[in-house]
Each structure stands twice: as C-alpha cells, then as structure tokens.
Design a protein around this motif. Structure first.
Motif, PDB file in Angstrom:
ATOM      1  N   LEU A 158      28.754  21.847   9.339  1.00  0.00           N
ATOM      2  CA  LEU A 158      29.326  21.664  10.673  1.00  0.00           C
ATOM      3  C   LEU A 158      29.269  22.937  11.522  1.00  0.00           C
ATOM      4  N   LEU A 159      29.117  24.087  10.877  1.00  0.00           N
ATOM      5  CA  LEU A 159      29.104  25.344  11.639  1.00  0.00           C
ATOM      6  C   LEU A 159      27.965  25.407  12.655  1.00  0.00           C
ATOM      7  N   PRO A 160      26.707  25.096  12.277  1.00  0.00           N
ATOM      8  CA  PRO A 160      25.647  25.105  13.304  1.00  0.00           C
ATOM      9  C   PRO A 160      25.904  24.105  14.418  1.00  0.00           C
ATOM     10  N   TRP A 193      17.414  23.060  16.853  1.00  0.00           N
ATOM     11  CA  TRP A 193      17.932  24.053  15.904  1.00  0.00           C
ATOM     12  C   TRP A 193      19.167  23.531  15.194  1.00  0.00           C
ATOM     13  N   MET A 194      20.066  22.890  15.922  1.00  0.00           N
ATOM     14  CA  MET A 194      21.267  22.333  15.308  1.00  0.00           C
ATOM     15  C   MET A 194      20.909  21.306  14.241  1.00  0.00           C
ATOM     16  N   LEU A 196      18.095  20.946  12.571  1.00  0.00           N
ATOM     17  CA  LEU A 196      17.383  21.526  11.434  1.00  0.00           C
ATOM     18  C   LEU A 196      18.257  22.468  10.616  1.00  0.00           C
ATOM     19  N   ALA A 197      19.125  23.225  11.283  1.00  0.00           N
ATOM     20  CA  ALA A 197      19.935  24.217  10.565  1.00  0.00           C
ATOM     21  C   ALA A 197      21.074  23.578   9.782  1.00  0.00           C
ATOM     22  N   ALA A 198      21.661  22.498  10.307  1.00  0.00           N
ATOM     23  CA  ALA A 198      22.810  21.882   9.634  1.00  0.00           C
ATOM     24  C   ALA A 198      22.481  21.445   8.202  1.00  0.00           C
ATOM     25  N   PRO A 199      21.350  20.738   7.946  1.00  0.00           N
ATOM     26  CA  PRO A 199      21.035  20.397   6.545  1.00  0.00           C
ATOM     27  C   PRO A 199      20.798  21.621   5.674  1.00  0.00           C
ATOM     28  N   VAL A 200      20.237  22.689   6.261  1.00  0.00           N
ATOM     29  CA  VAL A 200      20.005  23.904   5.486  1.00  0.00           C
ATOM     30  C   VAL A 200      21.339  24.482   5.013  1.00  0.00           C
ATOM     31  N   TRP A 201      22.312  24.565   5.915  1.00  0.00           N
ATOM     32  CA  TRP A 201      23.626  25.090   5.547  1.00  0.00           C
ATOM     33  C   TRP A 201      24.313  24.162   4.546  1.00  0.00           C
ATOM     34  N   PHE A 202      24.161  22.854   4.739  1.00  0.00           N
ATOM     35  CA  PHE A 202      24.784  21.900   3.810  1.00  0.00           C
ATOM     36  C   PHE A 202      24.214  22.061   2.406  1.00  0.00           C
ATOM     37  N   LEU A 203      22.883  22.129   2.288  1.00  0.00           N
ATOM     38  CA  LEU A 203      22.264  22.283   0.977  1.00  0.00           C
ATOM     39  C   LEU A 203      22.652  23.614   0.333  1.00  0.00           C
ATOM     40  N   ALA A 204      22.765  24.650   1.146  1.00  0.00           N
ATOM     41  CA  ALA A 204      23.220  25.934   0.609  1.00  0.00           C
ATOM     42  C   ALA A 204      24.634  25.802   0.053  1.00  0.00           C
ATOM     43  N   GLY A 205      25.481  25.048   0.756  1.00  0.00           N
ATOM     44  CA  GLY A 205      26.854  24.850   0.282  1.00  0.00           C
ATOM     45  C   GLY A 205      26.929  24.039  -0.991  1.00  0.00           C
ATOM     46  N   ILE A 206      25.942  23.161  -1.235  1.00  0.00           N
ATOM     47  CA  ILE A 206      25.916  22.363  -2.463  1.00  0.00           C
ATOM     48  C   ILE A 206      25.352  23.158  -3.631  1.00  0.00           C
ATOM     49  N   ALA A 225      18.698  31.433   5.459  1.00  0.00           N
ATOM     50  CA  ALA A 225      17.737  30.330   5.447  1.00  0.00           C
ATOM     51  C   ALA A 225      17.495  29.776   6.842  1.00  0.00           C
ATOM     52  N   SER A 226      18.381  30.080   7.796  1.00  0.00           N
ATOM     53  CA  SER A 226      18.175  29.615   9.166  1.00  0.00           C
ATOM     54  C   SER A 226      17.108  30.415   9.892  1.00  0.00           C
ATOM     55  N   VAL A 227      16.784  31.593   9.358  1.00  0.00           N
ATOM     56  CA  VAL A 227      15.762  32.424  10.001  1.00  0.00           C
ATOM     57  C   VAL A 227      14.415  31.689  10.072  1.00  0.00           C
ATOM     58  N   PRO A 228      13.953  31.051   8.986  1.00  0.00           N
ATOM     59  CA  PRO A 228      12.698  30.288   9.112  1.00  0.00           C
ATOM     60  C   PRO A 228      12.785  29.157  10.141  1.00  0.00           C
TER      61      PRO A 228
END
Length: 369
Positions: A158-160, A193-194, A196-206, A225-228
């Motif tokens: 939810l942060l992004p 960006w929102m 694409l980035a939200a799933p990246v942050w979610f997967l990192a949290g899992i 991971a949001s840099v790419p």
C-alpha cells in the motif's frame, strides 16, 4: 493546491484532487496500522509458538503444546477458482465435531479417511498440527507461521499506492498549469509506477521476512527493487517529455461497401452536432464507410435519427481530451479537430481505436498529428 490555474485559464478538478488526497491518506494509514500493529502481533505469535514446549502430563495450559486424540469423521476438498481448500472433520472424545482446515493435501489429508485416529496438537485453544499414527504431520491453517507475513506485505504494497496518490494530488494542478490536456502523460506514468511497484513491495514483504525475519529489511528490499521499475519507465519519460499534444494517426479504411458503427459524438456550433444534455440518456454513435461519415442519436424512447456530416470538413489535428472540452467527450476518447467550409470548429470524439476510420473518411491521404 487550489490556487494553481491551468493553461486554459481554468482550475483543474478540485474533486479529483480531494479524492486523491483522501485515498492516499487512507492507504498510508492502513499501511501504518498493518506494519506497526498487526504485523508485530503476528511476529510475536510466531516467536511464542516456536518457543512453546509440550505440556507436562496432566497440565492443560494454553501456552504449551497439548496433544490429544481425535477421530476423522469426514474429509472434503472445496475447489475455488484458483485454489483448493482441504478440510478434516474431527471429533475429540465427546466434544462436537469440528472442521479443521489443512494447509495442503499432503501428507496427512491424503492418507486418512473416516474412522481413522489422528493426533491433534493444540496451542492457545486452536489446533495447529494434525499427525497420523505413522508419524506424518501436517500444519493446519491456524498455524502461526502460515500467512504470518501477509499483513506486513499488504502494508508494504500500500505504500507505493498511498505515496503515489498524494504525489498525484500535489503534481496534477502544476501539470495543468502547463497543458490543457485532461489527463497529462505524467499522471499516466505515475499510475504505471504505482501499479508496477506495489506488487514488488508486496512480494518483498512476503519473501524477505522468511529469510531475514524483518519487515523493515523487506521495506528496504522493496525500495531497492523499485529502481528497475523506474528504469523501465525512464524511456517513456524521455519519449513523452517533449512530445506535442497531437496524436499521430494513420488512416484506416473499410473494405467493400460495408459500414462500421461505434460510440462517438460530434460537437460544435453546427446543425449536425449533438445538442442534448451530457447525461440525457441519448446514445450517440458514428457510422463510417467508404466516403461516408454519419452521426446517429438513439434516444431512450423514440426512433433513431441519422445525420450525414458534410464533405467540406477539414481535419486540423487529432488530440487527447482537454479539460475545457464539453462533458460529452469521454476521458477514453480522442478528439478529431476539424473546420468546415465556413471556418467553424467541429469536434468529433471517439475511442482511439476508431479514430483512424474517421480520419480515413475525412483525410484519406494524410497522416495527421
């Protein structure tokens, strides 16, 4: 924010800005609650469970692992769209039957049936394991380690969204000061960006807490991971930065003598333009064919009317919707700007995939921008 004036002398939609602010604030507050309250509780429960030991003989404490015997009364698999849930119906002594959901179909679920005896392990009042006499043991869905990182992962995801919505609320009026376009390309890139980035942050949290055991490490990994993602969108920024507002259109033509009908509308100070209120219920469509362009109107009650557009219309350009366009111009439409023989401006609005057919009738030899 409300004091910024658009390039057309109007102020951008205050309602959308307020919605973005409220939605962004809600996302960030929910994320803060999940990360600061719910996830620490889940982590503390996992820690307590891992430290728990078997209950001494005769003791029925809640914080120790208490084993007991149960009989399998039934078993069932509930198939959902993308998953299957596995249940055992157990009876412990004279207690009522209880459904216990297992985490998978192996090894216990597939090896037992009605009448079999199993061992259940309780902790804090709930069954956390089911074991067979052969020594196979399987976690139940109440096991603390199952989905222990979901709350934190959702919070990170939810942060992004929250930060992106607040950035959108702040930046949209400033973009509007430089363009009349209803939805600037910058807003689209920020939205991309929102998404694409939200799933990246979610997967990192899992995944990250399973290795490092820290949601804050997961947040750092998500940020890196949001840099790419940013690098992926950078070529689009460079492509659209200095791009004119016009849209390049290659004319399309229908084969034979057939016609094509699709939603669209004609606007302007001309007799064949739409004159009904934006939300009167009338269905507006355009009909194109070989050298034919007609506007139709189908009211909720009554016969459809059809009006052929004159042959002296000249295409000036194709562009996205402007904020000061009539409300009948939907956000998903592109606008074909035309002039008739008397010099009057005529706007023809339709979905982008249909605009090439309009240009094919009005300007068949040109690639318009």
């Amino acid at each position: 924010m409300g004091g910024v004036t658009g390039a057309d002398g109007t102020r951008p939609g205050r309602a959308r800005t307020i919605v973005s602010v409220v939605a962004g604030a809600v996302c960030l507050m929910v994320a803060a609650f999940l990360l600061a309250v719910v996830q620490p509780r889940s982590e503390a429960e996992v820690t307590d469970f891992r430290a728990a030991r078997a209950c001494p003989a005769g003791e029925r404490g809640e914080d120790c692992l208490r084993s007991g015997q149960a009989t399998v009364e039934d078993k069932r698999a509930e198939r959902r769209k993308k998953s299957t849930r596995y249940y055992l119906t157990l009876r412990e002594g004279s207690a009522p039957e209880a459904d216990v959901r297992l985490d998978d179909d192996d090894p216990v679920y597939g090896s037992v049936g009605p009448g079999d005896r199993v061992t259940v392990v309780r902790w804090r009042g709930e069954i956390r394991y089911v074991a067979t006499a052969a020594g196979a043991r399987q976690r139940t869905h109440a096991h603390p380690e199952i989905n222990s990182s979901v709350a934190g992962a959702v919070g990170l995801g939810l942060l992004p969204f929250g930060s992106g919505l607040l950035a959108l609320a702040w930046a949209t009026p400033r973009w509007a000061a430089r363009t009349r376009v209803r939805h600037p390309w910058q807003a689209g890139l920020l939205g991309a960006w929102m998404v694409l980035a939200a799933p990246v942050w979610f997967l990192a949290g899992i995944m990250v807490p399973e290795v490092f055991g820290s949601r804050w490490t997961a947040a750092a990994v998500g940020a890196l991971a949001s840099v790419p993602v940013v690098a992926l969108l950078l070529p689009l920024v460079l492509r659209y930065r200095d791009r004119p507002e016009g849209i390049k259109v290659k004319p399309k033509f229908l084969r034979g003598t057939g016609t094509k009908t699709f939603p669209g509308i004609v606007l302007g100070d001309v007799p064949y333009a739409a004159v009904d209120a934006p939300y009167s219920g009338n269905v507006r469509r355009l009909v194109v064919g070989r050298g034919v362009l007609e506007a139709t109107c189908a009211p909720p009650v009554g016969a459809e009317t059809r009006q052929e557009l004159p042959g002296d219309l000249t295409v000036q350009r194709v562009r996205p919707p402007y904020r000061d366009d009539p409300r009948q111009v939907a956000d998903a439409y592109d606008v074909v700007e035309c002039r008739d023989g008397a010099g009057r401006q005529v706007l023809i609005a339709a979905a982008r995939k249909h605009v090439p057919f309009i240009v094919g009738v009005l300007a068949p030899d040109a690639v318009r921008r």
